[in-house]
Write an enzyme that holds these catalytic residues in place. Sequence first.
Site, PDB file in Angstrom:
ATOM      1  N   HIS A  19     -31.050 -27.841 -28.695  1.00  0.00           N
ATOM      2  CA  HIS A  19     -31.437 -28.464 -29.963  1.00  0.00           C
ATOM      3  C   HIS A  19     -30.613 -27.860 -31.100  1.00  0.00           C
ATOM      4  CE1 HIS A  19     -35.289 -30.774 -29.241  1.00  0.00           C
ATOM      5  NE2 HIS A  19     -34.824 -30.459 -28.053  1.00  0.00           N
TER       6      HIS A  19
ATOM      7  N   TYR B   2     -41.919 -29.761 -37.633  1.00  0.00           N
ATOM      8  CA  TYR B   2     -42.909 -28.857 -38.215  1.00  0.00           C
ATOM      9  C   TYR B   2     -43.488 -29.578 -39.432  1.00  0.00           C
ATOM     10  CZ  TYR B   2     -41.091 -24.894 -35.466  1.00  0.00           C
ATOM     11  OH  TYR B   2     -40.727 -24.041 -34.451  1.00  0.00           O
TER      12      TYR B   2
ATOM     13  N   PRO C 244     -47.180 -17.839 -33.684  1.00  0.00           N
ATOM     14  CA  PRO C 244     -46.167 -18.614 -32.952  1.00  0.00           C
ATOM     15  C   PRO C 244     -45.212 -19.440 -33.798  1.00  0.00           C
ATOM     16  CG  PRO C 244     -48.346 -19.567 -32.656  1.00  0.00           C
ATOM     17  CD  PRO C 244     -48.539 -18.276 -33.363  1.00  0.00           C
TER      18      PRO C 244
ATOM     19  N   LYS D  40     -40.912 -16.910 -31.905  1.00  0.00           N
ATOM     20  CA  LYS D  40     -40.213 -15.634 -31.738  1.00  0.00           C
ATOM     21  C   LYS D  40     -40.761 -14.734 -30.626  1.00  0.00           C
ATOM     22  CE  LYS D  40     -37.005 -16.166 -34.652  1.00  0.00           C
ATOM     23  NZ  LYS D  40     -35.728 -16.509 -34.036  1.00  0.00           N
TER      24      LYS D  40
ATOM     25  N   TYR E 109     -34.065 -18.681 -37.276  1.00  0.00           N
ATOM     26  CA  TYR E 109     -34.633 -19.481 -36.178  1.00  0.00           C
ATOM     27  C   TYR E 109     -33.762 -19.382 -34.925  1.00  0.00           C
ATOM     28  CZ  TYR E 109     -37.402 -23.294 -34.172  1.00  0.00           C
ATOM     29  OH  TYR E 109     -38.247 -24.034 -33.389  1.00  0.00           O
TER      30      TYR E 109
HETATM   31  P1  FAD Z   1     -47.235 -11.586 -21.431  1.00  0.00           P
HETATM   32  O1  FAD Z   1     -46.513 -12.856 -21.186  1.00  0.00           O
HETATM   33  O2  FAD Z   1     -48.525 -11.595 -22.097  1.00  0.00           O
HETATM   34  O3  FAD Z   1     -47.320 -10.822 -20.062  1.00  0.00           O
HETATM   35  C1  FAD Z   1     -48.160  -9.699 -19.872  1.00  0.00           C
HETATM   36  C2  FAD Z   1     -48.592  -9.674 -18.427  1.00  0.00           C
HETATM   37  O4  FAD Z   1     -49.339  -8.486 -18.191  1.00  0.00           O
HETATM   38  C3  FAD Z   1     -49.528 -10.827 -18.085  1.00  0.00           C
HETATM   39  O5  FAD Z   1     -49.064 -11.492 -16.941  1.00  0.00           O
HETATM   40  C4  FAD Z   1     -50.881 -10.172 -17.892  1.00  0.00           C
HETATM   41  O6  FAD Z   1     -51.681 -10.848 -16.945  1.00  0.00           O
HETATM   42  C5  FAD Z   1     -50.456  -8.784 -17.392  1.00  0.00           C
HETATM   43  N1  FAD Z   1     -51.475  -7.738 -17.592  1.00  0.00           N
HETATM   44  C6  FAD Z   1     -52.350  -7.597 -18.624  1.00  0.00           C
HETATM   45  N2  FAD Z   1     -53.106  -6.501 -18.445  1.00  0.00           N
HETATM   46  C7  FAD Z   1     -52.708  -5.933 -17.289  1.00  0.00           C
HETATM   47  C8  FAD Z   1     -53.130  -4.794 -16.566  1.00  0.00           C
HETATM   48  N3  FAD Z   1     -54.106  -4.005 -17.014  1.00  0.00           N
HETATM   49  N4  FAD Z   1     -52.497  -4.500 -15.403  1.00  0.00           N
HETATM   50  C9  FAD Z   1     -51.497  -5.302 -14.939  1.00  0.00           C
HETATM   51  N5  FAD Z   1     -51.071  -6.390 -15.578  1.00  0.00           N
HETATM   52  C10 FAD Z   1     -51.656  -6.713 -16.750  1.00  0.00           C
HETATM   53  N6  FAD Z   1     -44.867 -17.588 -28.355  1.00  0.00           N
HETATM   54  C11 FAD Z   1     -44.092 -18.533 -28.865  1.00  0.00           C
HETATM   55  O7  FAD Z   1     -42.975 -18.217 -29.272  1.00  0.00           O
HETATM   56  N7  FAD Z   1     -44.552 -19.845 -28.919  1.00  0.00           N
HETATM   57  C12 FAD Z   1     -45.791 -20.218 -28.429  1.00  0.00           C
HETATM   58  O8  FAD Z   1     -46.143 -21.380 -28.467  1.00  0.00           O
HETATM   59  C13 FAD Z   1     -46.611 -19.237 -27.890  1.00  0.00           C
HETATM   60  N8  FAD Z   1     -47.829 -19.528 -27.385  1.00  0.00           N
HETATM   61  C14 FAD Z   1     -48.613 -18.518 -26.891  1.00  0.00           C
HETATM   62  C15 FAD Z   1     -49.885 -18.788 -26.385  1.00  0.00           C
HETATM   63  C16 FAD Z   1     -50.715 -17.761 -25.892  1.00  0.00           C
HETATM   64  C17 FAD Z   1     -52.105 -18.084 -25.357  1.00  0.00           C
HETATM   65  C18 FAD Z   1     -50.238 -16.430 -25.919  1.00  0.00           C
HETATM   66  C19 FAD Z   1     -51.125 -15.294 -25.415  1.00  0.00           C
HETATM   67  C20 FAD Z   1     -48.962 -16.166 -26.385  1.00  0.00           C
HETATM   68  C21 FAD Z   1     -48.137 -17.189 -26.873  1.00  0.00           C
HETATM   69  N9  FAD Z   1     -46.848 -16.948 -27.366  1.00  0.00           N
HETATM   70  C22 FAD Z   1     -46.088 -17.919 -27.875  1.00  0.00           C
HETATM   71  C23 FAD Z   1     -46.262 -15.646 -27.309  1.00  0.00           C
HETATM   72  C24 FAD Z   1     -45.378 -15.481 -26.085  1.00  0.00           C
HETATM   73  O9  FAD Z   1     -45.859 -16.267 -25.033  1.00  0.00           O
HETATM   74  C25 FAD Z   1     -45.387 -14.025 -25.776  1.00  0.00           C
HETATM   75  O10 FAD Z   1     -44.730 -13.362 -26.844  1.00  0.00           O
HETATM   76  C26 FAD Z   1     -44.748 -13.654 -24.450  1.00  0.00           C
HETATM   77  O11 FAD Z   1     -45.559 -14.100 -23.392  1.00  0.00           O
HETATM   78  C27 FAD Z   1     -44.547 -12.141 -24.350  1.00  0.00           C
HETATM   79  O12 FAD Z   1     -44.212 -11.776 -23.050  1.00  0.00           O
HETATM   80  P2  FAD Z   1     -44.735 -10.426 -22.426  1.00  0.00           P
HETATM   81  O13 FAD Z   1     -44.109 -10.350 -21.069  1.00  0.00           O
HETATM   82  O14 FAD Z   1     -44.538  -9.327 -23.383  1.00  0.00           O
HETATM   83  O15 FAD Z   1     -46.301 -10.575 -22.327  1.00  0.00           O
HETATM   84  C1  DHB Z   2     -43.003 -24.219 -29.380  1.00  0.00           C
HETATM   85  C2  DHB Z   2     -43.771 -23.176 -29.797  1.00  0.00           C
HETATM   86  C3  DHB Z   2     -43.572 -22.655 -31.048  1.00  0.00           C
HETATM   87  O1  DHB Z   2     -44.299 -21.613 -31.452  1.00  0.00           O
HETATM   88  C4  DHB Z   2     -42.629 -23.153 -31.907  1.00  0.00           C
HETATM   89  O2  DHB Z   2     -42.488 -22.631 -33.144  1.00  0.00           O
HETATM   90  C5  DHB Z   2     -41.863 -24.197 -31.479  1.00  0.00           C
HETATM   91  C6  DHB Z   2     -42.052 -24.731 -30.203  1.00  0.00           C
HETATM   92  C7  DHB Z   2     -43.222 -24.780 -28.032  1.00  0.00           C
HETATM   93  O3  DHB Z   2     -44.138 -24.326 -27.342  1.00  0.00           O
HETATM   94  O4  DHB Z   2     -42.491 -25.698 -27.645  1.00  0.00           O
END
Ligand code: FAD
Ligand code: DHB
Length: 392
Positions: free
Chosen positions: A72, A202, A293, A297, A384
């Site tokens: 995009h 947005y 979100p 980022k 972005y």
């Molecule tokens: P996570 O993906 O959270 O991974 C952490 C892992 O650790 C999980 O699999 C969990 O099950 C595991 N865990 C937890 N506790 C334990 C334990 N005690 N022992 C072993 N394992 C454990 N970001 C965006 O940019 N856009 C979005 O639309 C967006 N939507 C989101 C929606 C939700 C519901 C959430 C929670 C986050 C969202 N985010 C979004 C943020 C983005 O998804 C996260 O920043 C990203 O997942 C970070 O990755 P991570 O590996 O640090 O953590």
């Molecule tokens: C999506 C999520 C976001 O937080 C965003 O700013 C743009 C797109 C997505 O899930 O596609």
Amino acid sequence: MRAEVGIVGAGPAGLLLSHLLALRGIDSVVVEIRSRAYCEARQRAGVLEEGTVRLLREAGLAGRLDRLGIEHGGIYLQFAGERHHIDFRALTGGRTVTVYAQTEIVKDLIAQRLADGGVVHFSASDTSVDHLTSDRPVLRFTDAGGARHEISCDAIVGCDGFHGISRAAIPVDLLTVRQREYPYAWLGILADVPPSTDELIYAHHRRGFALHSLRSPSVSRLYLQVDPDESIEQWPDTRIWDELQRRFELPGWELKEGPALDKGITAMRSFVSAPMRYGRLFLAGDAAHIVPPTGAKGLNLAVADVAVLAPALAALLTGDERLADAYSATCLNRVWRSTHFSWWMTTMLHRTPGADEMEAELQLSQLRYVTSSRAAATSLAENYTGYSDVRG
Ligand code: FAD
Ligand code: DHB
């Protein structure tokens, strides 16, 4: 049992770190409380910065991403009945983002780790970390079959998200926490309908923010601002589509509707915990920081953290601590930039419950500025699409 690096959590941060370490000949054990099926189905982020895509490609992980990812070159900002395009390519000298779902990245990473003989314990329980200030920290857990394990490591990395156990293992008086909760949440749906737009929209609206994103030529991803205490049961599909229609309304443009394949509500907060290291425990991704979100980022920050951490751990294992010592400050620099950008996007686009007309006018003025000044639009585009080197 022995492993050079113990990793708590099989999200994008933990799995990618395990792969980046394996590329350097370093063995790791990943411990995850959820099942593989759960990790591969969890709907989350979808937009990858250019540096994130480059890193995944260089790490040999972009086979499906290069086939299915959708590049995009901009976004639309909609407000006051107008829709404006922000052209990233023109503003930043050709930079783009790629829409490719986090769930797909997680599937790719799990498949690659298992194909390479990597150790990932899904459905584990009772994870704990110990002896963190010694040079032999310990990771303990119970595996899916009920057997208790104790792994002696050179370093442990907490990639276990906001609610994990790793950050909680650091003495609270050693951490500086900065946080803000927002008085709204996002209701997200995955819809079985082709996107109604060529770029993400947005939308600022008196009724609240809305975002039109996508996952593929046949699947759309849409978000609505809702109150934080609302439950998904209060939002049948017809109510969601009615609200989306109102917030995206534009003469001559049609929002196509389809069945919801997945629905969920996510709270929104900014959170930064520093430092991202305690002795031989390192934190990466959501375990150390959360952004709201808006601006996409969170996932990109998690990838950037482990891109910095992998070479730091490789050096640490040879006795050179310099990169490990610099890890937290290096990452926090990017974390704070993204924290500011996400806060700015969020507060510019959402309706604060109970806010006065002054706030709405200030938001509209900011939106008019961003869509009419090349300097302001360039700042949004630069933030972005991400920063030049994902490692720094
Ligand atoms: P996570 O993906 O959270 O991974 C952490 C892992 O650790 C999980 O699999 C969990 O099950 C595991 N865990 C937890 N506790 C334990 C334990 N005690 N022992 C072993 N394992 C454990 N970001 C965006 O940019 N856009 C979005 O639309 C967006 N939507 C989101 C929606 C939700 C519901 C959430 C929670 C986050 C969202 N985010 C979004 C943020 C983005 O998804 C996260 O920043 C990203 O997942 C970070 O990755 P991570 O590996 O640090 O953590
Ligand atoms: C999506 C999520 C976001 O937080 C965003 O700013 C743009 C797109 C997505 O899930 O596609």
